[in-house]
Design an enzyme around this catalytic site. Structure first.
Site, PDB file in Angstrom:
ATOM      1  N   SER A   8       1.020  -1.136  -0.021  1.00 17.35           N
ATOM      2  CA  SER A   8       0.090   0.042  -0.185  1.00 17.35           C
ATOM      3  C   SER A   8       0.839   1.322  -0.032  1.00 17.35           C
ATOM      4  O   SER A   8       0.447   2.164  -0.088  1.00 17.35           O
ATOM      5  CB  SER A   8      -0.575  -0.009   1.362  1.00 17.35           C
ATOM      6  OG  SER A   8      -0.155  -0.185   2.429  1.00 17.35           O
ATOM      7  N   GLY A  40      -5.349  -0.812   5.364  1.00 20.52           N
ATOM      8  CA  GLY A  40      -6.041  -1.719   6.601  1.00 20.52           C
ATOM      9  C   GLY A  40      -7.368  -1.317   7.054  1.00 20.52           C
ATOM     10  O   GLY A  40      -7.912  -2.341   7.421  1.00 20.52           O
ATOM     11  N   ASN A  71       0.640  -7.388   4.055  1.00 19.85           N
ATOM     12  CA  ASN A  71      -0.244  -8.584   4.869  1.00 19.85           C
ATOM     13  C   ASN A  71      -1.665  -8.535   4.622  1.00 19.85           C
ATOM     14  O   ASN A  71      -2.500  -9.348   4.424  1.00 19.85           O
ATOM     15  CB  ASN A  71       0.346  -8.497   6.088  1.00 19.85           C
ATOM     16  CG  ASN A  71       1.671  -8.837   6.648  1.00 19.85           C
ATOM     17  OD1 ASN A  71       1.595 -10.033   7.290  1.00 19.85           O
ATOM     18  ND2 ASN A  71       2.610  -7.859   6.350  1.00 19.85           N
ATOM     19  N   GLU A 148       4.843   6.063   7.396  1.00 18.52           N
ATOM     20  CA  GLU A 148       4.769   6.865   6.043  1.00 18.52           C
ATOM     21  C   GLU A 148       5.279   8.199   6.056  1.00 18.52           C
ATOM     22  O   GLU A 148       5.688   8.752   5.172  1.00 18.52           O
ATOM     23  CB  GLU A 148       3.444   6.871   5.560  1.00 18.52           C
ATOM     24  CG  GLU A 148       2.518   5.515   5.021  1.00 18.52           C
ATOM     25  CD  GLU A 148       3.122   5.179   3.830  1.00 18.52           C
ATOM     26  OE1 GLU A 148       3.540   6.091   2.938  1.00 18.52           O
ATOM     27  OE2 GLU A 148       3.434   3.849   3.441  1.00 18.52           O
ATOM     28  N   HIS A 182       4.963  -2.770   7.201  1.00 20.82           N
ATOM     29  CA  HIS A 182       5.556  -1.321   7.809  1.00 20.82           C
ATOM     30  C   HIS A 182       6.202  -1.546   9.084  1.00 20.82           C
ATOM     31  O   HIS A 182       7.360  -0.952   9.183  1.00 20.82           O
ATOM     32  CB  HIS A 182       4.291  -0.464   7.983  1.00 20.82           C
ATOM     33  CG  HIS A 182       3.658   0.500   6.650  1.00 20.82           C
ATOM     34  ND1 HIS A 182       3.101  -0.290   5.693  1.00 20.82           N
ATOM     35  CD2 HIS A 182       3.879   1.620   6.166  1.00 20.82           C
ATOM     36  CE1 HIS A 182       2.580   0.597   4.729  1.00 20.82           C
ATOM     37  NE2 HIS A 182       3.136   1.867   4.891  1.00 20.82           N
TER      38      HIS A 182
HETATM   39  N1  DGL Z   1       1.723  -2.707   5.142  1.00 22.44           N
HETATM   40  C1  DGL Z   1       0.465  -3.355   4.517  1.00 22.44           C
HETATM   41  C2  DGL Z   1       0.364  -4.591   5.267  1.00 22.44           C
HETATM   42  O1  DGL Z   1       1.156  -5.207   5.471  1.00 22.44           O
HETATM   43  C3  DGL Z   1      -0.677  -2.407   4.839  1.00 22.44           C
HETATM   44  C4  DGL Z   1      -0.545  -1.128   5.693  1.00 22.44           C
HETATM   45  C5  DGL Z   1      -1.762  -0.320   5.434  1.00 22.44           C
HETATM   46  O2  DGL Z   1      -1.827   0.318   4.246  1.00 22.44           O
HETATM   47  O3  DGL Z   1      -2.821  -0.062   6.234  1.00 22.44           O
HETATM   48  O4  DGL Z   1      -0.537  -4.755   5.865  1.00 22.44           O
END
Ligand code: DGL
Length: 257
Positions: A8, A40, A71, A148, A182
């Site tokens: 994302s 998310g 994820n 971010e 993240h």
């Molecule tokens: N980095 C993403 C994950 O592993 C999504 C984080 C997001 O955009 O809320 O779920």
């Protein structure tokens, strides 16, 4: 081989770091949907639609294997992507769950986004290895925004993290899955807070290991595409991963809404 990687936003860069460690000779084509982050809070239908368009884009760009570094989409969209495309697509969730199962003494904590945690996919995948394992899952909606923005250790972030980690301490978890790509950017700060009470699991380690089945030699430059603002991404990327190695960083949005 060209490895397509998507997330994302900037989170999938933790997977890029792991690829550079384990498969330093591979070309990487990255896509971060920074225009639509966070994923998310999105629903399954939207996540499938977004990730299908991203996968189609990475294939057009020459990816011959793809890692779904998110994820949230690994939990909710991956089976649809794998069914639709012949290019191999590896997710991060099952490798993460399997890694946790290998080291836990019985109580696993999972941190993730709201959509990942509500999907229950980590619980299912961990219990598939050993059904007596207890899984305590918490969703941490505030963390992606900090990362971010390139904030990895402010005192406000630490306060927020402490609140999220508290139920895992109270439950005496011995293993902690960083169930959002993240979060490994926060590993040092999390270690400061948990000490050696839990073993940290970064699902990227096992997920990238799976890519080795497709290994071959590098051709061309590493490219990073993002759908949102160039400057904020560039300054966060260089702060979080100065040796990112991308020859090109390009703003491009392949998604039709
Ligand atoms: N980095 C993403 C994950 O592993 C999504 C984080 C997001 O955009 O809320 O779920």
């Amino acid at each position: 081989m060209a490895i397509g990687v998507f997330d994302s936003g900037i989170g999938g860069i933790t997977v890029v770091k792991e690829i550079r460690k384990q498969l330093p000779d591979e070309k990487i084509i990255y896509f971060g949907d920074t225009k639509r982050v966070p994923y998310g809070g999105k629903d399954k239908e939207e996540l499938i639609n977004l990730s299908e368009q991203i996968v189609a884009f990475l294939i057009r760009e020459g990816a011959d294997v793809i890692i779904d570094a998110c994820n949230t989409t690994s939990a909710l969209a991956l089976p649809y992507l794998q069914e639709k495309h012949t290019v191999p697509i590896v997710g991060v969730l099952v490798p993460g769950a399997d890694s946790a199962s290998k080291v836990t003494k019985g109580k696993v904590g999972v941190m993730g986004t709201e959509a990942t945690i509500k999907s229950g996919c980590y619980d299912v995948a961990i219990k598939a290895q050993e059904k007596s394992t207890e899984v305590v899952s918490i969703h941490c909606p505030k963390l992606v925004g900090f990362i971010e923005d390139g904030d990895l250790n402010s005192s406000y972030l630490k306060r927020v993290l402490r609140d999220y980690l508290n139920p895992l301490f109270l439950a005496n978890c011995d293993t902690l899955v960083l169930g959002c790509t993240h979060y490994p950017f926060l590993s040092d700060t999390i270690y400061e807070l948990i000490g050696d009470s839990m073993t940290l699991i970064n699902p990227a380690v096992a997920a990238v290991n799976e890519l080795k089945a497709y290994e071959s030699s590098r051709e061309g430059e590493d490219i990073c595409y993002i759908s949102g603002d160039y400057h904020s991404f560039y300054s966060a990327l260089t702060a979080l991963y100065p040796d990112h190695g991308f020859e090109k960083i390009v703003t491009y949005d392949p998604i039709e809404e």
